[in-house]
Design an enzyme around this catalytic site. Structure first.
Site, PDB file in Angstrom:
ATOM      1  N   SER A  36       0.861  -1.179   0.000  1.00 30.17           N
ATOM      2  CA  SER A  36       0.000   0.000   0.000  1.00 30.17           C
ATOM      3  C   SER A  36       0.896   1.227   0.000  1.00 30.17           C
ATOM      4  O   SER A  36       1.869   1.296   0.765  1.00 30.17           O
ATOM      5  CB  SER A  36      -0.892   0.002   1.242  1.00 30.17           C
ATOM      6  OG  SER A  36      -1.666   1.187   1.307  1.00 30.17           O
ATOM      7  N   GLY A  48     -11.993  10.554 -21.386  1.00 26.69           N
ATOM      8  CA  GLY A  48     -12.764   9.718 -22.304  1.00 26.69           C
ATOM      9  C   GLY A  48     -12.736  10.371 -23.671  1.00 26.69           C
ATOM     10  O   GLY A  48     -12.976  11.582 -23.798  1.00 26.69           O
ATOM     11  N   PHE A 102     -10.088   5.582 -14.790  1.00 26.54           N
ATOM     12  CA  PHE A 102      -8.669   5.232 -14.875  1.00 26.54           C
ATOM     13  C   PHE A 102      -8.008   5.697 -13.585  1.00 26.54           C
ATOM     14  O   PHE A 102      -8.134   6.858 -13.196  1.00 26.54           O
ATOM     15  CB  PHE A 102      -8.041   5.931 -16.085  1.00 26.54           C
ATOM     16  CG  PHE A 102      -6.545   5.744 -16.201  1.00 26.54           C
ATOM     17  CD1 PHE A 102      -6.011   4.513 -16.517  1.00 26.54           C
ATOM     18  CD2 PHE A 102      -5.685   6.811 -16.002  1.00 26.54           C
ATOM     19  CE1 PHE A 102      -4.636   4.341 -16.645  1.00 26.54           C
ATOM     20  CE2 PHE A 102      -4.315   6.654 -16.125  1.00 26.54           C
ATOM     21  CZ  PHE A 102      -3.790   5.406 -16.447  1.00 26.54           C
ATOM     22  N   GLN A 173      -8.337   1.194 -29.115  1.00 25.83           N
ATOM     23  CA  GLN A 173      -8.906  -0.148 -29.182  1.00 25.83           C
ATOM     24  C   GLN A 173      -8.326  -0.992 -30.320  1.00 25.83           C
ATOM     25  O   GLN A 173      -8.626  -2.178 -30.415  1.00 25.83           O
ATOM     26  CB  GLN A 173     -10.435  -0.069 -29.334  1.00 25.83           C
ATOM     27  CG  GLN A 173     -11.164   0.422 -28.098  1.00 25.83           C
ATOM     28  CD  GLN A 173     -11.122  -0.572 -26.946  1.00 25.83           C
ATOM     29  OE1 GLN A 173     -10.140  -1.282 -26.767  1.00 25.83           O
ATOM     30  NE2 GLN A 173     -12.177  -0.623 -26.166  1.00 25.83           N
ATOM     31  N   ASN A 195      -3.131   7.619 -35.462  1.00 27.08           N
ATOM     32  CA  ASN A 195      -1.837   8.268 -35.314  1.00 27.08           C
ATOM     33  C   ASN A 195      -0.811   7.449 -36.091  1.00 27.08           C
ATOM     34  O   ASN A 195      -1.163   6.451 -36.739  1.00 27.08           O
ATOM     35  CB  ASN A 195      -1.454   8.464 -33.839  1.00 27.08           C
ATOM     36  CG  ASN A 195      -1.278   7.152 -33.084  1.00 27.08           C
ATOM     37  OD1 ASN A 195      -0.965   6.106 -33.660  1.00 27.08           O
ATOM     38  ND2 ASN A 195      -1.475   7.203 -31.776  1.00 27.08           N
ATOM     39  N   LEU A 224       0.898  12.953 -36.733  1.00 28.35           N
ATOM     40  CA  LEU A 224       2.315  12.581 -36.668  1.00 28.35           C
ATOM     41  C   LEU A 224       3.043  13.287 -35.533  1.00 28.35           C
ATOM     42  O   LEU A 224       4.249  13.519 -35.608  1.00 28.35           O
ATOM     43  CB  LEU A 224       2.992  12.918 -38.007  1.00 28.35           C
ATOM     44  CG  LEU A 224       2.321  12.365 -39.268  1.00 28.35           C
ATOM     45  CD1 LEU A 224       2.993  12.943 -40.508  1.00 28.35           C
ATOM     46  CD2 LEU A 224       2.374  10.841 -39.288  1.00 28.35           C
ATOM     47  N   GLY A 225       2.332  13.650 -34.475  1.00 31.30           N
ATOM     48  CA  GLY A 225       2.951  14.347 -33.354  1.00 31.30           C
ATOM     49  C   GLY A 225       3.486  15.699 -33.764  1.00 31.30           C
ATOM     50  O   GLY A 225       2.816  16.476 -34.459  1.00 31.30           O
ATOM     51  N   LYS A 227       5.493  16.411 -35.954  1.00 35.44           N
ATOM     52  CA  LYS A 227       5.692  16.526 -37.408  1.00 35.44           C
ATOM     53  C   LYS A 227       4.429  16.982 -38.129  1.00 35.44           C
ATOM     54  O   LYS A 227       4.496  17.305 -39.327  1.00 35.44           O
ATOM     55  CB  LYS A 227       6.173  15.195 -37.976  1.00 35.44           C
ATOM     56  CG  LYS A 227       7.556  14.786 -37.489  1.00 35.44           C
ATOM     57  CD  LYS A 227       7.992  13.462 -38.107  1.00 35.44           C
ATOM     58  CE  LYS A 227       7.188  12.299 -37.561  1.00 35.44           C
ATOM     59  NZ  LYS A 227       7.662  10.994 -38.084  1.00 35.44           N
ATOM     60  N   ASP A 257      -7.371  14.138 -29.328  1.00 36.15           N
ATOM     61  CA  ASP A 257      -8.808  14.433 -29.269  1.00 36.15           C
ATOM     62  C   ASP A 257      -9.068  15.895 -29.617  1.00 36.15           C
ATOM     63  O   ASP A 257     -10.064  16.219 -30.277  1.00 36.15           O
ATOM     64  CB  ASP A 257      -9.349  14.124 -27.870  1.00 36.15           C
ATOM     65  CG  ASP A 257      -9.202  12.658 -27.498  1.00 36.15           C
ATOM     66  OD1 ASP A 257      -9.208  11.815 -28.409  1.00 36.15           O
ATOM     67  OD2 ASP A 257      -9.061  12.364 -26.303  1.00 36.15           O
TER      68      ASP A 257
END
Length: 327
Positions: A36, A48, A102, A173, A195, A224-225, A227, A257
């Site tokens: 813990s 989400g 999450f 997914q 991506n 492409l991030g 780029k 997103d």
């Protein structure tokens, strides 16, 4: 254009452990671990993929229709999305499960221990996208985003049967989906988002070439991030869009997103994919400068100024004419 965004709706619970996980592990006792960690920070972030994209679209004035499944604990999140222009009327509320969550602990060395509770997301497959479209008085575009896999397949098939234009966005997914499922999700889409890594994974899983993909979707957008973005259209030359320069990037969470929100907003206002990608890059830059996927705010004059600096005055004038700003 009325846009519906389907996919996950979740909250992220992020904590920090002031130490190193590895210092707490006993090498000859790893077969029975019971630990813990007392953490000293807690950040609750709204997330989400569907909610993130809808949040950006709402700020750009499109009043998107959010489609996903949540728990009875959604009220506060619902109120925030509604204040930012999102229509949550099509969100399914589970009677027994909590909203997807999450949970992650990060130590001083950057190591992480995390879990994902799908919760109400497992009920997303009960949503009938054709019924959603009827109640909304019609939909111009449906984005099928990462969600419960059965829900993604049902939404795709529902769009085909109802004659609804849809965009495929399997994103996270892809790793879980079979090749047959990926082929089903892509075939007949007007737009496909990936991506750079996901584009290779998609080709591997489907056994298709890039030409095969374009034979089954109208426009393939690959981020492409730093780029930028590659836009491929069937029968046309590829288009590369440079990313905006961000002097002080803070958090990459939700940047993709944000790009999708800008891209879809431009499409919703009747602009072509190349111009849509430019707006997408501008929104993505705002997300990257904030901590959290929904912690940024869009100021239209500032957004247009950044587009002008990166892509020229013609880009600013085109976007201003559709978004309601001053050319």
């Amino acid at each position: 254009m009325r846009i519906a965004v389907t996919g996950s709706i979740a909250t992220d619970h992020l904590t920090h452990f002031p130490g190193r996980f590895t210092d707490q592990l006993v090498p000859d006792r790893l077969d029975r671990v019971s630990l813990s960690f007392l953490v000293d920070e807690l950040h609750v972030r709204r997330g989400g993929v569907a909610a993130n994209i809808a949040f950006g679209l709402g700020q750009l004035g499109l009043r998107p229709l959010l489609v996903g499944a949540v728990g009875q604990d959604f009220d506060e999140y619902d109120a925030l999305l509604t204040r930012h222009g999102v229509d949550t009327g099509a969100v399914h509320r589970s009677r027994t499960r909590h909203t997807a969550r999450f949970q992650c602990v990060t130590d001083d060395a950057g190591n992480q221990i995390a879990s994902f509770y799908a919760g109400a997301m497992s009920e997303a497959a009960t949503i009938d996208i054709a019924g959603v479209a009827r109640r909304a008085g019609g939909l111009g575009l449906v984005l099928v985003g990462a969600d419960d896999p059965d829900a993604m397949l049902r939404h795709t098939e529902g769009c085909r049967r109802a004659g609804l234009t849809f965009a495929a966005d399997p994103s996270q997914q892809l790793a879980r989906l079979t090749g047959d499922a990926v082929r089903t999700l892509v075939t007949g889409s007007s737009y496909l988002f990936t991506n750079e890594y996901e584009s290779g994974l998609l080709l591997h899983k489907t056994g298709w070439s890039a030409a095969d993909v374009l034979a089954r979707t109208g426009t393939w957008i690959t981020t492409l991030g730093e780029k930028g973005v590659l836009v491929r259209r069937r029968g046309e030359p590829d288009t590369e869009i440079a990313a905006l320069t961000v002097a002080e990037p803070r958090d990459p969470t939700g940047v993709g997103d944000g790009f999708r929100a800008g891209f879809l907003a431009a499409l919703g206002h009747g602009l072509p994919p190349a111009r849509a990608a430019q707006l997408g890059c501008a929104v993505a830059a705002h997300v990257l400068e904030a901590v959290g996927a929904q912690e940024y705010r869009l100021d239209l004059p500032g957004l247009l100024a950044r587009c002008a600096a990166a892509y020229g005055t013609e880009a600013r004038e085109d976007l201003a004419g559709r978004l309601g700003g001053t050319p």
